[in-house]
Design a protein around this motif. Structure first.
Motif, mmCIF file in Angstrom:
data_model
loop_
_atom_site.group_PDB
_atom_site.id
_atom_site.type_symbol
_atom_site.label_atom_id
_atom_site.label_comp_id
_atom_site.label_asym_id
_atom_site.label_seq_id
_atom_site.Cartn_x
_atom_site.Cartn_y
_atom_site.Cartn_z
ATOM 1 N N MET B 1 0.967 -1.172 -0.107
ATOM 2 C CA MET B 1 -0.090 0.028 -0.179
ATOM 3 C C MET B 1 0.815 1.115 0.031
ATOM 4 O O MET B 1 1.845 1.369 0.711
ATOM 5 C CB MET B 1 -0.970 0.045 1.225
ATOM 6 N N SER B 2 0.667 2.070 -0.865
ATOM 7 C CA SER B 2 1.306 3.242 -0.932
ATOM 8 C C SER B 2 0.820 4.352 0.024
ATOM 9 O O SER B 2 -0.430 4.243 0.435
ATOM 10 C CB SER B 2 1.424 3.735 -2.419
ATOM 11 N N ALA B 3 1.669 5.060 0.456
ATOM 12 C CA ALA B 3 1.469 6.222 1.479
ATOM 13 C C ALA B 3 0.576 7.078 0.973
ATOM 14 O O ALA B 3 0.551 7.512 -0.197
ATOM 15 C CB ALA B 3 2.729 6.850 1.978
ATOM 16 N N PRO B 4 -0.331 7.749 1.901
ATOM 17 C CA PRO B 4 -1.337 8.653 1.491
ATOM 18 C C PRO B 4 -0.503 9.948 1.316
ATOM 19 O O PRO B 4 0.422 10.280 1.994
ATOM 20 C CB PRO B 4 -2.287 8.820 2.646
ATOM 21 N N THR B 5 -1.230 11.003 0.370
ATOM 22 C CA THR B 5 -0.461 12.024 -0.068
ATOM 23 C C THR B 5 -1.115 13.239 0.476
ATOM 24 O O THR B 5 -2.297 13.420 0.641
ATOM 25 C CB THR B 5 -0.159 12.319 -1.454
ATOM 26 N N ALA B 6 -0.094 14.139 0.829
ATOM 27 C CA ALA B 6 -0.723 15.627 1.288
ATOM 28 C C ALA B 6 -0.027 16.733 0.457
ATOM 29 O O ALA B 6 1.041 16.702 0.036
ATOM 30 C CB ALA B 6 -0.765 15.710 2.860
ATOM 31 N N GLU B 7 -0.819 17.814 0.596
ATOM 32 C CA GLU B 7 -0.284 19.204 0.096
ATOM 33 C C GLU B 7 -0.741 20.239 1.180
ATOM 34 O O GLU B 7 -1.612 19.978 2.100
ATOM 35 C CB GLU B 7 -0.842 19.867 -1.197
ATOM 36 N N ILE B 8 0.244 21.250 1.284
ATOM 37 C CA ILE B 8 0.241 22.102 2.462
ATOM 38 C C ILE B 8 -0.238 23.507 1.694
ATOM 39 O O ILE B 8 0.749 23.843 0.762
ATOM 40 C CB ILE B 8 1.351 22.166 3.541
ATOM 41 N N GLY B 36 2.628 8.599 8.319
ATOM 42 C CA GLY B 36 2.713 7.830 7.463
ATOM 43 C C GLY B 36 2.253 8.734 6.018
ATOM 44 O O GLY B 36 2.090 8.024 5.257
ATOM 45 N N VAL B 37 2.184 9.770 6.258
ATOM 46 C CA VAL B 37 1.716 10.540 5.060
ATOM 47 C C VAL B 37 2.869 11.425 4.353
ATOM 48 O O VAL B 37 3.593 11.847 5.136
ATOM 49 C CB VAL B 37 0.752 11.702 5.544
ATOM 50 N N ARG B 38 2.969 11.255 2.898
ATOM 51 C CA ARG B 38 3.816 12.052 2.214
ATOM 52 C C ARG B 38 3.497 13.330 1.635
ATOM 53 O O ARG B 38 2.493 13.275 1.200
ATOM 54 C CB ARG B 38 4.284 10.848 1.074
ATOM 55 N N VAL B 63 -4.370 15.175 -4.245
ATOM 56 C CA VAL B 63 -3.912 14.460 -2.928
ATOM 57 C C VAL B 63 -5.212 14.136 -2.069
ATOM 58 O O VAL B 63 -6.308 14.320 -2.341
ATOM 59 C CB VAL B 63 -3.226 15.592 -1.927
ATOM 60 N N ASP B 64 -4.390 13.101 -0.999
ATOM 61 C CA ASP B 64 -5.566 12.500 -0.063
ATOM 62 C C ASP B 64 -6.069 13.714 0.876
ATOM 63 O O ASP B 64 -6.958 13.709 1.450
ATOM 64 C CB ASP B 64 -5.092 11.443 0.516
ATOM 65 N N ILE B 65 -4.873 14.510 1.390
ATOM 66 C CA ILE B 65 -5.167 15.320 2.378
ATOM 67 C C ILE B 65 -4.566 16.629 2.212
ATOM 68 O O ILE B 65 -3.529 16.906 1.581
ATOM 69 C CB ILE B 65 -4.342 14.724 3.823
ATOM 70 N N PRO B 169 -4.422 12.286 15.823
ATOM 71 C CA PRO B 169 -4.928 10.960 15.881
ATOM 72 C C PRO B 169 -5.910 10.719 14.617
ATOM 73 O O PRO B 169 -5.957 9.431 14.424
ATOM 74 C CB PRO B 169 -6.099 11.578 17.033
ATOM 75 N N ARG B 170 -6.463 11.734 14.067
ATOM 76 C CA ARG B 170 -7.198 11.557 12.665
ATOM 77 C C ARG B 170 -6.469 10.739 11.605
ATOM 78 O O ARG B 170 -7.167 9.759 10.948
ATOM 79 C CB ARG B 170 -8.216 12.652 12.520
ATOM 80 N N LEU B 171 -5.243 11.410 11.493
ATOM 81 C CA LEU B 171 -4.517 10.836 10.357
ATOM 82 C C LEU B 171 -4.081 9.491 10.649
ATOM 83 O O LEU B 171 -4.170 8.587 9.825
ATOM 84 C CB LEU B 171 -3.224 11.755 10.287
ATOM 85 N N ARG B 172 -3.764 9.085 11.779
ATOM 86 C CA ARG B 172 -3.352 7.821 12.246
ATOM 87 C C ARG B 172 -4.430 6.691 12.150
ATOM 88 O O ARG B 172 -4.180 5.431 11.539
ATOM 89 C CB ARG B 172 -2.814 7.540 13.690
ATOM 90 N N ALA B 173 -5.637 7.193 12.744
ATOM 91 C CA ALA B 173 -6.988 6.315 12.226
ATOM 92 C C ALA B 173 -7.140 6.111 10.831
ATOM 93 O O ALA B 173 -7.463 5.135 10.546
ATOM 94 C CB ALA B 173 -8.093 7.081 13.128
ATOM 95 N N ARG B 174 -6.848 7.307 9.993
ATOM 96 C CA ARG B 174 -7.036 6.886 8.549
ATOM 97 C C ARG B 174 -6.016 6.144 8.047
ATOM 98 O O ARG B 174 -6.265 5.118 6.924
ATOM 99 C CB ARG B 174 -6.887 8.271 7.587
#
Lengths: 417, 417
Positions: B1-8, B36-38, B63-65, B169-174
């Motif tokens: 499984m590949s890591a979920p991605t984020a932008e800021i 675990g988010v890239r 992105v996912d996040i 905590p929400r990210l860890r749960a995802r």
């Protein structure tokens, strides 16, 4: 005429780690502003050609000038040349002159050029090559349908001289008359929302026919900044409009105005003390040296700072500053009588004309129902004035300490200015 | 499984000036990686609702996040709420609970809530409100078609605790199974290149079949950090590999290793003092309170910091610390005898077991041929040990002050550990 706009894209996966920031954009923004160009966005992408292409396409739909930094090295990670060729629909050719320059650079160091460095000589159709006297990666500049695309190497020592030599003159030539000026008003001792309520009706009236004024309000560390940015064709006219704005805002906000010339409150306080021939001494409890640290950060502060006592333990308040132990028992260490005794103690002990004392509860522990975390008492005494005041600051330990120092500085400013 | 991605996305016109960088993204990247988010991109936009909407739409396609920081204040400049409502097609409602919390915050400071602060209680449909104990701007979190949009206030003192309490905590749960672990070794008193030479052969041997280890060396403020980042599918295996790396590096670099558990040198020093039942007092000249400020920044430091004297003027060195005036005349204020007299004075005066004294020339002026800018003498005395040493630090005023404090802290660590 409105100012041309720019975006900056920094390329490099290392700039997406928790350890690195793209600082080239500060230099570039400063010089773009000098050339009358407004920066409307910046972003960072990793070494991913598709992602860079997306960003470039989006930016080119918005701005007149696109600057891309980094990704011009010789390795497969270096994707900027490919991305720009693809986005602008131009082929890449090996440029003989550029290749010769790279070979020569290696020859001078008596090293054979690695085959991969050939990649750095690839140039998109009708691009202008920007020589790099400080590295192997040449820059590139491409005029495309009225927009300008500039590719610069990432290392600041290569980017900055290249920008100055090749890019800045071209920007000036493109927009010889575009001018952008900025004025900053610093304010202390008022809440952001209060300042905004006073300032809003003034700055909405600032823009006039040929000058466009943008305003920003900025709150940090217990201080507020109003930024006025004027753009248009005529520097004198912009300066006049901004000056009128600064004047109107200053009179509406005085005495909260710290400076209109960019000086920080520490510098303003220092200048006032020097003018009066006074020195300052501080007694700090909950701020633990932060006030003295801010003051002595200013070069030349030895002319107006005597020093101080960090009286973190109550025994230091009594033993060094001469605060009566019975006073601490009766009123608590965070009280107006103790703050006053601290300020008097430090003034006498250090022979300073101006004293400041801060005693409070920065948290996270130590609060009570009567004196919760954030309760801070500040005293200031000059040869002719005295003030002691209790405050209730919100925030975490760091914020409470910063707000305490900002408030103490503002009290000193108001009593010595 | 590949890591979920984020932008800021950081919002604020001040972040597009030559004077400010978005530093929140460093904290956010670090914690996103921990979850675990890239992070695949970040950008800065001004206070322009259309521009922010464009960036948000583009990011949400990738992105996912999506994390947006800033622009949640009460003024018309604060456009983040409006932009997210428009991009996600949700209406904004005034949230009664949020409004009550903002009112209460003002009430606690005994200030009536300005009418414009009502804007901060506007919440998009089905958004989760993230309470802000450190400011008026609440954060917001919105699940939208499998993607997560998080809005956080700009001030780091508000953003960081909110992220830790509500977002992490929400990210860890995802993404419970993507694993990315980081270990940090803190080192003091060695040059970056020395550390690198010792560490290089060790960390090149760290990556094993199913665990990928990335290493970074980071030098700042007179201290060095080695970061080991391990990724893969199995947390226990990653932890084992990283622990082996930490063990090998620690034994190669001891006694320069300050901590392998993330503790800063101030905390390590504090723990050592508490263990011995000792308190520390500092006498600072050129560092002007910076050492005491660093120490008292640690919550609970009142257990091991007595306080100190900022002896900026020579009269304070003689008058408060009891340094003989003749000694200053004979050896200069920046000398081993004076540093020793300062440390003895502050220990006695404050009744502390451990004393530290720093006297030096931070510049830009005050240097001589014999004692150039950067000359700093540091003395440390404990009940059983004493050291006094002269240093020549490079850099500007701020850098010299920071290096002086880092070096003093390391001397205390070595003498008390």
């Amino acid at each position: 005429m409105s100012a041309p706009t720019a975006e900056i894209i920094a390329v490099g996966s290392e700039l997406l780690t928790p350890h690195r920031l793209d600082t080239n954009s500060l230099f570039l923004t400063s010089r773009l502003n000098d050339a009358g160009v407004r920066v409307i966005g910046k972003c960072v992408v990793g070494d991913d050609v598709r992602a860079l292409e997306d960003r470039m396409r989006a930016a080119l739909a918005r701005v007149d000038i696109l600057i891309v930094t980094g990704g011009l090295g010789p390795t497969a990670d270096d994707i900027t040349r490919d991305a720009v060729a693809s986005v602008l629909g131009r082929s890449l050719f090996e440029n003989a002159e550029t290749l010769a320059a790279i070979r020569e650079r290696f020859a001078r160091r008596r090293v054979p050029m690695p085959e991969i460095n050939r990649r750095q000589a690839m140039v998109p159709e009708s691009a202008i090559v920007l020589p790099n006297p400080n590295g192997t990666a040449p820059g590139l500049m491409i005029e495309d349908g009225g927009r300008l695309v500039v590719l610069l190497p990432g290392p600041p020592g290569e980017l900055q001289p290249m920008f100055e030599a090749c890019v800045f003159p071209r920007l000036r030539a493109r927009a010889p008359s575009a001018v952008l000026r900025r004025r900053v008003i610093r304010i202390a001792g008022r809440a952001e929302s209060e300042v905004d309520q006073v300032a809003e009706p003034i700055y909405s009236a600032l823009s006039v026919s040929r000058v466009d004024v943008e305003t920003t309000i900025l709150a940090a560390a217990g201080q507020i900044e109003l930024h006025l940015t004027g753009s248009g064709g005529d520097a004198d006219e912009i300066d006049r409009v901004l000056q009128a704005g600064v004047d109107r805002l200053s009179s509406a906000l005085a005495p909260a105005v710290v400076s209109v010339d960019g000086r920080r409150i520490e510098e303003v306080v220092g200048a006032a003390l020097v003018a009066r021939g006074w020195k300052l001494a501080a007694a700090e409890s909950c701020t633990g040296g932060l006030l003295l640290e801010c003051l002595t950060e200013i070069p030349g502060s030895s002319a107006w700072v005597a020093g101080g006592v960090v009286a973190y333990a109550n025994e230091v308040k009594t033993g060094v500053l001469g605060v009566p132990a019975g006073m601490i028992d009766a009123h608590g260490a965070v009280s107006e009588p103790v703050a006053t005794a601290m300020v008097d103690g430090v003034r006498t002990k250090l022979g300073a004309e101006v004293g400041v004392a801060i005693t409070g509860i920065a948290g996270p522990s130590g609060g009570t129902a009567e004196k919760p975390v954030g309760t801070v008492v500040i005293a200031v005494r000059t040869p002719d004035r005295h003030v002691v005041k209790a405050f209730a600051f919100a925030g975490d330990r760091r914020t409470i300490r910063i707000r305490s120092v900002a408030t103490a500085l503002d009290l000193v400013r108001r009593l010595t200015g």
